[in-house]
Design an enzyme around this catalytic site. Structure first.
Site, PDB file in Angstrom:
ATOM      1  N   PRO A   1       1.021  -1.155   0.024  1.00 57.12           N
ATOM      2  CA  PRO A   1       0.035  -0.020   0.111  1.00 57.12           C
ATOM      3  C   PRO A   1       0.966   1.204   0.005  1.00 57.12           C
ATOM      4  O   PRO A   1       1.875   1.202   0.683  1.00 57.12           O
ATOM      5  CB  PRO A   1      -0.881  -0.085   1.368  1.00 57.12           C
ATOM      6  CG  PRO A   1      -0.284  -1.104   2.087  1.00 57.12           C
ATOM      7  CD  PRO A   1       0.856  -2.094   1.091  1.00 57.12           C
ATOM      8  N   GLU A   2       0.324   2.253  -0.701  1.00 54.43           N
ATOM      9  CA  GLU A   2       0.940   3.535  -0.627  1.00 54.43           C
ATOM     10  C   GLU A   2       0.412   4.532  -0.071  1.00 54.43           C
ATOM     11  O   GLU A   2      -0.721   4.184   0.712  1.00 54.43           O
ATOM     12  CB  GLU A   2       1.271   4.078  -2.379  1.00 54.43           C
ATOM     13  CG  GLU A   2       2.097   2.812  -2.920  1.00 54.43           C
ATOM     14  CD  GLU A   2       2.248   3.559  -4.536  1.00 54.43           C
ATOM     15  OE1 GLU A   2       2.273   4.752  -4.718  1.00 54.43           O
ATOM     16  OE2 GLU A   2       2.355   2.678  -5.510  1.00 54.43           O
TER      17      GLU A   2
END
Ligand code: ZN
Length: 282
Positions: free
Chosen positions: A2-3
């Site tokens: 995830p960013e």
């Protein structure tokens, strides 16, 4: 992995779901997480849930003289925080993610029993981390938070001046900017019209302003659409993000560029795929 937008989505949703709830108990299912004395959180109340860099940070207040405590969660590859309210039938809670890969009884590593439900940390590949802190966990001191007031075009120009590395891998450097990974780096540079192979230091002032503006725009838009889901990311309710529908170049190799109609190309930079349009990005 995830960013920033995905972690921000999880933190915002969890804040709405669990702020003010009391900790009734903690069950640690994974030996790797047994070190910290999570049990001391019992009786504490969830105060806030926020994103710090790429981590979800929960703050807790104690009763009486007890000092505040913090828990940070690094989701890494497959980590998920899932809220299961007591009033939802257990079956519907299971149904919420039962069909998804990697969320099973075996992937459950830690459970916070809260008033009104359970917060479950699932992590099939066990790269994620849950840590207990006695002081607020800080982000990487050196990294600039791209959604803060400190992130200005002037500051970005300062950071980029003299940068010899290519701009796309540079955007992903966690010691420079917090939270930008492979998906958003490609999307930001397409939006800004910048060739991902340019060296960071070669951008003129107008180009730096475009990268700055596109970074803020793309990250905010991704947060609005609850992040991007391919195989692993889920938000706190076990649902998927919707930003993948708005991606213009990422994983679009061979597809027509939404601006010029030419084919999107894929190249490899520092072992990671980059997607771009050679006609629109200079
Ligand atoms: Zn194009």
């Amino acid at each position: 992995m995830p960013e920033l937008p995905e972690v921000e989505t999880v933190a915002r949703q969890l804040a709405q779901l669990i702020s003010g709830r009391k900790v009734k108990g903690i069950t640690v299912r994974d030996e790797k997480l047994r070190g910290p004395e999570f049990v001391q959180l019992t009786g504490y109340t969830v105060k806030t849930v926020e994103r710090v860099g790429k981590r979800v940070v929960l703050s807790f207040t104690g009763s009486g003289e007890k000092p505040p405590l913090w828990v940070s969660v690094h989701l890494r590859m497959t980590g998920r925080l899932i809220w299961c309210p007591d009033d939802a039938p257990e079956r519907s809670c299971e149904d919420m993610y039962a069909h998804r890969r990697a969320v099973t009884e075996k992937s459950l590593r830690l459970t916070f029993a809260l008033s009104g439900g359970e917060l479950r940390f699932h992590d099939a590949r066990r790269f994620g981390m849950v840590l207990l802190h006695e002081t607020p966990p800080a982000g990487d001191q050196a990294a600039l938070e791209p959604l803060s007031d400190a992130f200005t075009a002037a500051r970005l120009a300062e950071l980029l001046s003299g940068a010899r590395g290519e701009i796309k891998p540079w955007l992903m450097r966690q010691d420079k900017l917090a939270g930008i990974g492979n998906i958003y780096a490609s999307e930001i540079l397409f939006d800004a019209g910048i060739d991902p192979r340019r060296s960071g230091g070669s951008l003129d002032a107008a180009e730096v302003r475009r990268v700055h503006r596109s970074t803020v725009k793309i990250l905010r838009l991704a947060i609005k659409y609850c992040g991007t889901t391919f195989s692993d990311f889920q938000d706190a309710g076990g649902k998927q993000g919707k930003f993948q529908k708005l991606l213009k170049v990422y994983k679009k190799e061979g597809s027509p560029c939404p601006t010029c109609g030419g084919a999107i190309e894929r190249i490899v930079q520092q072992q990671r795929s980059t997607f771009y349009c050679s006609a629109c990005q200079h």
